[in-house]
Design a protein around this motif. Structure first.
Motif, short mmCIF file in Angstrom:
data_model
loop_
_atom_site.label_atom_id
_atom_site.label_comp_id
_atom_site.label_asym_id
_atom_site.label_seq_id
_atom_site.Cartn_x
_atom_site.Cartn_y
_atom_site.Cartn_z
N ASP A 78 0.74 12.57 -2.92
CA ASP A 78 2.04 11.64 -2.75
C ASP A 78 3.35 12.58 -3.52
OD1 ASP A 78 3.61 10.31 -3.00
OD2 ASP A 78 2.78 8.64 -3.22
N VAL A 79 3.95 12.22 -2.95
CA VAL A 79 5.39 13.62 -2.96
C VAL A 79 5.61 12.96 -4.24
CG1 VAL A 79 5.48 14.82 -0.75
CG2 VAL A 79 6.99 12.53 -0.94
N TYR A 110 1.10 3.10 0.82
CA TYR A 110 1.13 4.44 0.66
C TYR A 110 1.79 5.01 2.45
CZ TYR A 110 -2.83 5.46 3.61
OH TYR A 110 -3.60 4.68 4.90
N ASN A 111 2.55 5.75 2.25
CA ASN A 111 3.81 6.16 3.48
C ASN A 111 3.30 7.35 3.96
OD1 ASN A 111 5.67 7.45 4.91
ND2 ASN A 111 7.16 8.02 3.78
N LYS A 112 2.51 6.62 4.99
CA LYS A 112 2.26 7.58 6.30
C LYS A 112 2.57 8.65 7.06
CE LYS A 112 -0.95 3.85 8.13
NZ LYS A 112 -1.73 3.31 9.47
N GLU A 113 3.87 8.84 6.25
CA GLU A 113 4.57 9.84 7.22
C GLU A 113 4.82 11.24 6.62
OE1 GLU A 113 5.93 10.02 10.08
OE2 GLU A 113 4.66 8.07 10.65
N SER A 118 -3.45 13.39 4.14
CA SER A 118 -4.25 13.96 4.75
C SER A 118 -4.60 12.71 6.13
CB SER A 118 -5.10 12.90 4.05
OG SER A 118 -6.94 12.98 4.75
N HIS A 119 -5.55 13.36 7.10
CA HIS A 119 -4.71 13.00 8.61
C HIS A 119 -6.62 11.50 8.06
CE1 HIS A 119 -7.64 16.49 8.82
NE2 HIS A 119 -8.69 15.52 9.59
N ASP A 120 -7.43 11.57 7.10
CA ASP A 120 -8.08 10.50 7.46
C ASP A 120 -6.81 8.85 7.06
OD1 ASP A 120 -10.45 12.89 7.49
OD2 ASP A 120 -10.13 12.67 4.94
N LEU A 121 -6.90 9.08 6.45
CA LEU A 121 -5.54 8.12 5.89
C LEU A 121 -4.31 7.59 7.48
CD1 LEU A 121 -4.62 9.21 2.38
CD2 LEU A 121 -6.83 8.05 3.12
N HIS A 122 -4.02 8.51 8.29
CA HIS A 122 -3.34 7.52 8.75
C HIS A 122 -4.05 7.01 9.99
CE1 HIS A 122 0.39 10.88 9.20
NE2 HIS A 122 -0.78 11.78 8.86
N ASN A 123 -5.38 6.76 10.29
CA ASN A 123 -5.75 6.18 10.87
C ASN A 123 -5.96 4.59 10.25
OD1 ASN A 123 -5.88 7.73 12.75
ND2 ASN A 123 -7.79 8.61 12.71
N ILE A 124 -5.94 4.28 9.04
CA ILE A 124 -6.41 2.97 8.38
C ILE A 124 -4.94 2.11 8.60
CG2 ILE A 124 -6.16 1.88 6.14
CD1 ILE A 124 -7.33 4.40 5.03
N GLN A 125 -5.52 0.94 8.76
CA GLN A 125 -4.64 -0.06 9.73
C GLN A 125 -4.50 -1.46 8.57
OE1 GLN A 125 -2.76 -0.09 12.53
NE2 GLN A 125 -3.54 1.80 13.00
N ASP A 126 -5.30 -1.52 7.38
CA ASP A 126 -5.44 -2.39 6.67
C ASP A 126 -6.09 -2.48 5.26
OD1 ASP A 126 -5.29 -4.48 8.70
OD2 ASP A 126 -7.11 -4.36 9.58
N LEU A 127 -5.74 -2.73 4.43
CA LEU A 127 -6.34 -2.63 2.93
C LEU A 127 -6.84 -3.68 2.42
CD1 LEU A 127 -3.05 -1.05 1.28
CD2 LEU A 127 -5.04 0.18 2.80
N PRO A 128 -7.85 -4.00 1.93
CA PRO A 128 -8.24 -2.40 1.71
C PRO A 128 -8.67 -2.01 2.52
CG PRO A 128 -9.67 -4.15 0.42
CD PRO A 128 -8.49 -4.41 1.31
#
Length: 184
Positions: A78-79, A110-113, A118-128
């Protein structure tokens, strides 16, 4: 100087100790020289040489192995909450997630931008949501490539056929099982 909440100070201080970094702790602040938040470092046109990239990679192998042995890891770099120490260490300060069945559960926004997401996290739509433990390996590869070559999608031809090239190449794979965290 790194600020962190008290529950993370212990983990962070253990990471710093195994990394052989000298530091002092004052309340919720860890103090040592030459510390930059990743986003601040990006603004200074920081670049990694091949030698520094190898050292940084090996330091992260040490840190991530340490966390994984304690059944914890981070999902990505995380930046805003990852710090660079002496230009050679990446120190995460929050979101030390428990590992269960080789996955982690993401409960926080988290900020998808984020450039190192990680590209694993880009496709997550719902939490958890769950993500593979190897998500952070992808994020680390993006960090090193971006700081060596200018962008996460840059060609790595300059270092082709080196150990670092192959480790970065493997960590960019879509299949998390093909990502490896090995020392150079």
């Amino acid at each position: 100087m790194i600020k962190a909440d008290k529950k993370h100070i212990i983990i962070i201080s253990e990471i710093l100790t195994i990394s052989l970094l000298n530091y002092t702790i004052e309340e919720d602040t860890i103090i040592f020289p030459e510390t930059y938040n990743i986003s601040t470092l990006e603004e200074s046109n920081y670049t990694l040489t091949y030698s520094k990239a190898k050292t940084l990679w090996n330091n992260m192998v040490l840190i991530l192995t340490f966390l994984e042995k304690r059944n914890r890891t981070i999902a990505y770099l995380d930046v805003k909450t990852t710090y660079v120490v002496n230009g050679l260490y990446l120190i995460p300060t929050i979101h030390f997630l428990p590992i269960k069945n080789n996955t982690i559960t993401i409960n926080h926004l988290y900020n998808k931008e984020d450039i190192y997401m990680s590209h694993d996290l880009h496709n997550i739509q719902d939490l958890p949501a769950t993500a593979p433990v190897q998500s952070v390996y992808n994020s680390l590869a993006k960090y090193i490539i971006t700081n060596m070559f200018g962008s996460a999608t840059a060609s790595m031809n300059e270092i082709y056929a080196t150990k670092l090239y192959w480790l970065l190449h493997w960590c960019l794979q879509d299949n998390p099982e093909e990502r490896h965290l090995l020392s150079i």
